[in-house]
Structures are given as structure tokens and as C-alpha cells.
Design a protein around this motif. Structure first.
Motif, PDB file in Angstrom:
ATOM      1  N   LEU A 221       0.832  -1.202   0.000  1.00  0.00           N
ATOM      2  CA  LEU A 221       0.000   0.000   0.000  1.00  0.00           C
ATOM      3  C   LEU A 221       0.873   1.261   0.000  1.00  0.00           C
ATOM      4  O   LEU A 221       0.580   2.227  -0.709  1.00  0.00           O
ATOM      5  CB  LEU A 221      -0.937  -0.023   1.211  1.00  0.00           C
ATOM      6  CG  LEU A 221      -2.091   0.978   1.230  1.00  0.00           C
ATOM      7  CD1 LEU A 221      -2.839   1.021  -0.091  1.00  0.00           C
ATOM      8  CD2 LEU A 221      -3.040   0.664   2.376  1.00  0.00           C
TER       9      LEU A 221
ATOM     10  N   GLN B 297       2.063   1.901  -3.450  1.00  0.00           N
ATOM     11  CA  GLN B 297       1.013   2.436  -4.321  1.00  0.00           C
ATOM     12  C   GLN B 297       0.879   3.946  -4.155  1.00  0.00           C
ATOM     13  O   GLN B 297       0.661   4.677  -5.122  1.00  0.00           O
ATOM     14  CB  GLN B 297      -0.328   1.748  -4.025  1.00  0.00           C
ATOM     15  CG  GLN B 297      -0.370   0.264  -4.351  1.00  0.00           C
ATOM     16  CD  GLN B 297      -0.144  -0.031  -5.812  1.00  0.00           C
ATOM     17  OE1 GLN B 297      -0.544   0.744  -6.690  1.00  0.00           O
ATOM     18  NE2 GLN B 297       0.495  -1.165  -6.101  1.00  0.00           N
ATOM     19  N   VAL B 298       1.020   4.414  -2.903  1.00  0.00           N
ATOM     20  CA  VAL B 298       0.990   5.855  -2.658  1.00  0.00           C
ATOM     21  C   VAL B 298       2.240   6.510  -3.256  1.00  0.00           C
ATOM     22  O   VAL B 298       2.157   7.536  -3.930  1.00  0.00           O
ATOM     23  CB  VAL B 298       0.877   6.157  -1.149  1.00  0.00           C
ATOM     24  CG1 VAL B 298       0.908   7.664  -0.899  1.00  0.00           C
ATOM     25  CG2 VAL B 298      -0.401   5.550  -0.570  1.00  0.00           C
TER      26      VAL B 298
ATOM     27  N   ARG C 208       2.150   6.811  -7.127  1.00  0.00           N
ATOM     28  CA  ARG C 208       1.255   7.849  -7.638  1.00  0.00           C
ATOM     29  C   ARG C 208       1.701   9.262  -7.255  1.00  0.00           C
ATOM     30  O   ARG C 208       1.183  10.240  -7.787  1.00  0.00           O
ATOM     31  CB  ARG C 208      -0.164   7.584  -7.127  1.00  0.00           C
ATOM     32  CG  ARG C 208      -0.822   6.369  -7.771  1.00  0.00           C
ATOM     33  CD  ARG C 208      -2.044   5.936  -6.964  1.00  0.00           C
ATOM     34  NE  ARG C 208      -2.839   4.949  -7.681  1.00  0.00           N
ATOM     35  CZ  ARG C 208      -2.563   3.646  -7.717  1.00  0.00           C
ATOM     36  NH1 ARG C 208      -1.487   3.162  -7.087  1.00  0.00           N
ATOM     37  NH2 ARG C 208      -3.354   2.803  -8.374  1.00  0.00           N
TER      38      ARG C 208
ATOM     39  N   GLU D   7      -2.585   4.365   7.204  1.00  0.00           N
ATOM     40  CA  GLU D   7      -3.895   3.734   7.162  1.00  0.00           C
ATOM     41  C   GLU D   7      -4.294   3.223   8.536  1.00  0.00           C
ATOM     42  O   GLU D   7      -3.439   2.765   9.300  1.00  0.00           O
ATOM     43  CB  GLU D   7      -3.926   2.628   6.101  1.00  0.00           C
ATOM     44  CG  GLU D   7      -3.816   1.208   6.552  1.00  0.00           C
ATOM     45  CD  GLU D   7      -2.389   0.679   6.684  1.00  0.00           C
ATOM     46  OE1 GLU D   7      -2.268  -0.436   7.223  1.00  0.00           O
ATOM     47  OE2 GLU D   7      -1.424   1.346   6.285  1.00  0.00           O
TER      48      GLU D   7
ATOM     49  N   MET E  55      -6.027   7.075   5.347  1.00  0.00           N
ATOM     50  CA  MET E  55      -7.062   6.138   4.916  1.00  0.00           C
ATOM     51  C   MET E  55      -7.728   5.523   6.146  1.00  0.00           C
ATOM     52  O   MET E  55      -7.047   4.945   6.999  1.00  0.00           O
ATOM     53  CB  MET E  55      -6.432   5.023   4.066  1.00  0.00           C
ATOM     54  CG  MET E  55      -5.788   5.518   2.788  1.00  0.00           C
ATOM     55  SD  MET E  55      -4.704   4.266   1.987  1.00  0.00           S
ATOM     56  CE  MET E  55      -3.117   4.694   2.724  1.00  0.00           C
TER      57      MET E  55
ATOM     58  N   GLN F 280      -8.541   0.761   0.102  1.00  0.00           N
ATOM     59  CA  GLN F 280      -7.475   0.994  -0.878  1.00  0.00           C
ATOM     60  C   GLN F 280      -6.505  -0.180  -0.966  1.00  0.00           C
ATOM     61  O   GLN F 280      -5.848  -0.381  -1.993  1.00  0.00           O
ATOM     62  CB  GLN F 280      -6.687   2.268  -0.513  1.00  0.00           C
ATOM     63  CG  GLN F 280      -7.516   3.540  -0.494  1.00  0.00           C
ATOM     64  CD  GLN F 280      -8.178   3.777   0.864  1.00  0.00           C
ATOM     65  OE1 GLN F 280      -8.294   2.869   1.695  1.00  0.00           O
ATOM     66  NE2 GLN F 280      -8.621   4.999   1.092  1.00  0.00           N
TER      67      GLN F 280
ATOM     68  N   HIS G 174      -6.727  -2.759  -4.045  1.00  0.00           N
ATOM     69  CA  HIS G 174      -6.672  -2.151  -5.378  1.00  0.00           C
ATOM     70  C   HIS G 174      -6.581  -3.159  -6.523  1.00  0.00           C
ATOM     71  O   HIS G 174      -7.065  -2.869  -7.625  1.00  0.00           O
ATOM     72  CB  HIS G 174      -5.513  -1.151  -5.455  1.00  0.00           C
ATOM     73  CG  HIS G 174      -4.176  -1.740  -5.149  1.00  0.00           C
ATOM     74  ND1 HIS G 174      -3.368  -2.295  -6.104  1.00  0.00           N
ATOM     75  CD2 HIS G 174      -3.518  -1.878  -3.970  1.00  0.00           C
ATOM     76  CE1 HIS G 174      -2.268  -2.751  -5.530  1.00  0.00           C
ATOM     77  NE2 HIS G 174      -2.327  -2.506  -4.237  1.00  0.00           N
TER      78      HIS G 174
ATOM     79  N   LEU H 197      -6.796   5.853  -4.768  1.00  0.00           N
ATOM     80  CA  LEU H 197      -5.346   6.050  -4.686  1.00  0.00           C
ATOM     81  C   LEU H 197      -4.872   7.046  -5.746  1.00  0.00           C
ATOM     82  O   LEU H 197      -3.979   7.860  -5.481  1.00  0.00           O
ATOM     83  CB  LEU H 197      -4.622   4.712  -4.838  1.00  0.00           C
ATOM     84  CG  LEU H 197      -4.714   3.776  -3.625  1.00  0.00           C
ATOM     85  CD1 LEU H 197      -4.269   2.365  -3.997  1.00  0.00           C
ATOM     86  CD2 LEU H 197      -3.864   4.300  -2.467  1.00  0.00           C
TER      87      LEU H 197
END
Length: 303
Positions: free
Chosen positions: A89, A92-93, A96, A143, A171, A271, A274, A284
Motif C-alpha cells: 500500500l 502504491q501511494v 502515484r 492507514e 485512509m 485501498q 486495489h 489512490l
């Protein structure tokens, strides 16, 4: 967005929910099994690191410029999880946001109750600043309990006179350990993962006799003035929904720029799913745009 995807995810989570009454060691084991089942993308590298004496996981994505940093705080109600289990996770942040992620392996209760996690989080952030990374190149993310800890760390850093990062993204923040949110009851039937009873069983592990309403334990009760822009995301199918709503309200009252997104029909920290949930990837993506915009804005100001 697919109703079928949401229903499938709900069924999967209900099957893998932690047994009621299981002890913290069993819950840690089950969480590790659950999170380890998801392999990391081939272009993600995770290495052990350290910040201010606090262990961490440094997470990079091939081709991402490492100047920007997402300081990431994992979930697990302050008693389970670790920096490496959160790598997917966090990556993924980072992906992006065009940033490397550093996931903080803060100490866990009951072995290390409050304020161990809060102290470790602040020490890690202070060490990141001392390493030469400008606050304008840093954002926070987290999160669940890590979302609450991210906000608490902003408050703690402000009170210690440290310069703050340019933005934070949380999150499904676990932000009220008094468990006073109205959705503890109103979302009980639709939350496939958490319940008041399950959370209450772990609260004393962390608070260890301290008042659960202290601002650094439960940031819904903290003075949030002076904090950077916040993005808060939650699902409508979670008992912690009211934590996100009240946290956003407290931020707004304190004149903090805050965006609250409630995604319908999805669970706690949706999230994380995903690969199988369109809403998760889209959320995200929005978070990445939010963080990137504030990092770019800080660059523009300092140029």
C-alpha cells in the motif's frame, strides 16, 4: 464501479475476519498471513532502513525520482502489523506521488504502550529532516491506526516546533480510541472486518491506563490548528467512518484545508484491495494527485 467487486470483497473479508477473542499474538500471525499473500509488484524494492534509531522499510518504485518522500505509518490498532507488511500500500501511494516511501516500524503495544508509537514516529520524522530532506519534499500517509498516528505526529511535530510536511493523506483513520463514534453501532452489520468489541479488546494494550481521549492518542480531540492540507478517505461500510468524519470536522474548525471522501459500499482501508476493486485504485489515484499537487506547489513557492 462494480457492485459485484464490492460484494466479492465483502465475502472474502468476512471469511478471513479474525476470530473473536483471539489474543494479540494470534492476530499478528493471521494479519501476516493475510498481507503476505499479496506479492509486491516486480518494480518495487524494499530494503531495511533506520530513522533516528527507529527501524523502517524504504520502498522504491523503479523509475521514480527519490527526492520526494512519503513518510508512511502502517495500521494494526497499534498492536500488530509492521513496516514491511505495509509495503504494497505504501508503494502504491509512492508510485502515484512520484516519491519513495519510508514506512516506519514503530514499536507495538502491549509490549510498548503509549507513548512508544508516538515517540518513534516523531523521532523518525525529525531524523528525516536532519538527514537533509526538506519539509517541502515530505508528505505523510497512513492507514487505520497509522492514519491516526500520522495526524498525531503532525500535532506533535508542530508542538515541538518542527517544520511540517506539505500535506498528509490518511485512509480510514483510527482517530478515537474512546470508541465514541456513532457508526460503531450504525455500521456494525455492514463492516466485514471490525467491531466495537474487537477494537475495545485492544485499546487497553495501547493506552495502558492513560486517558484514551488524549490528543496524541485520539487526534479527534486534539487542536489541529496549523496543520498542512489533509486528505481523508474512508468507506461507508466501516465502523470507523465517524472517526474520519469527526477528524475532518475538527480540521475544518481549526481552519485546516481538508478534503473528506466517503466511498460508498466499501470497507475499512479499501485501498488495500486495489488489485480487485476499481474504487480502490481510483481513490489512490486521487490521493496521488492531491499529494503531488502540494509537493509541486511547494517547489513553485521555493523556486
Amino acid at each position: 464501479m462494480s457492485i459485484e467487486q464490492r460484494e466479492n470483497l465483502d465475502a472474502i473479508l468476512r471469511q478471513s475476519a479474525f476470530p473473536a477473542g483471539s489474543d494479540v499474538h494470534e492476530q499478528r500471525r493471521l494479519l501476516k498471513v493475510l498481507l503476505s499473500a499479496q506479492p509486491l509488484p516486480a518494480d518495487v524494492t524494499v530494503i531495511a532502513a533506520e530513522l533516528g534509531g527507529v527501524p523502517a522499510a524504504e520502498i522504491t518504485v523503479d523509475g521514480v525520482e527519490p527526492r520526494h518522500v512519503v513518510l508512511y505509518f502502517h495500521g494494526g490498532v497499534y498492536v500488530m502489523g509492521d513496516a514491511f507488511l505495509a509495503a504494497d500500500l505504501a508503494s502504491q501511494v509512492g508510485r502515484r506521488t512520484d516519491a519513495r516511501a519510508i514506512s516506519v516500524d514503530y514499536r507495538l503495544a502491549p509490549e510498548h504502550p503509549y507513548p512508544a508509537a508516538v515517540d518513534d514516529a516523531l523521532a523518525a520524522y525529525e531524523a528525516l529532516l536532519l538527514s537533509g530532506v526538506a519539509p517541502s519534499d515530505i508528505v505523510f500517509a497512513g492507514e487505520s491506526a497509522g492514519g491516526g498516528l500520522a495526524i498525531a505526529t503532525l500535532v506533535n511535530a508542530r508542538d515541538h516546533g518542527l517544520p511540517l510536511p506539505v500535506a498528509a493523506f490518511v485512509m480510514s483513520p483510527y482517530a478515537d480510541l474512546t470508541l465514541a463514534g456513532t457508526t460503531m453501532e450504525t455500521r456494525r452489520a455492514v463492516d466485514p472486518l471490525l467491531s466495537w468489541e474487537a477494537l475495545q479488546a485492544r485499546v487497553p494494550d495501547y493506552t495502558a491506563g492513560q486517558d484514551a481521549a488524549l490528543g496524541l492518542i485520539s487526534p479527534v480531540f486534539a487542536d489541529l490548528s496549523g496543520l498542512p492540507p489533509l486528505s481523508i478517505q474512508a468507506g461507508s461500510h466501516e465502523v470507523l467512518l465517524d472517526d474520519a468524519v469527526r477528524l475532518a470536522r475538527q480540521a475544518a474548525i481549526a481552519d485546516v484545508e481538508v478534503t473528506l471522501e466517503i466511498v460508498p459500499g466499501v470497507p475499512h482501508v479499501f485501498q488495500a484491495y486495489h488489485p480487485i476493486l476499481d474504487e480502490a485504485a481510483a481513490a489512490l489515484d486521487r490521493a496521488g494527485r492531491f499529494l503531488s499537487a502540494h509537493l509541486a506547489g511547494a517547489e513553485h513557492v521555493s523556486a
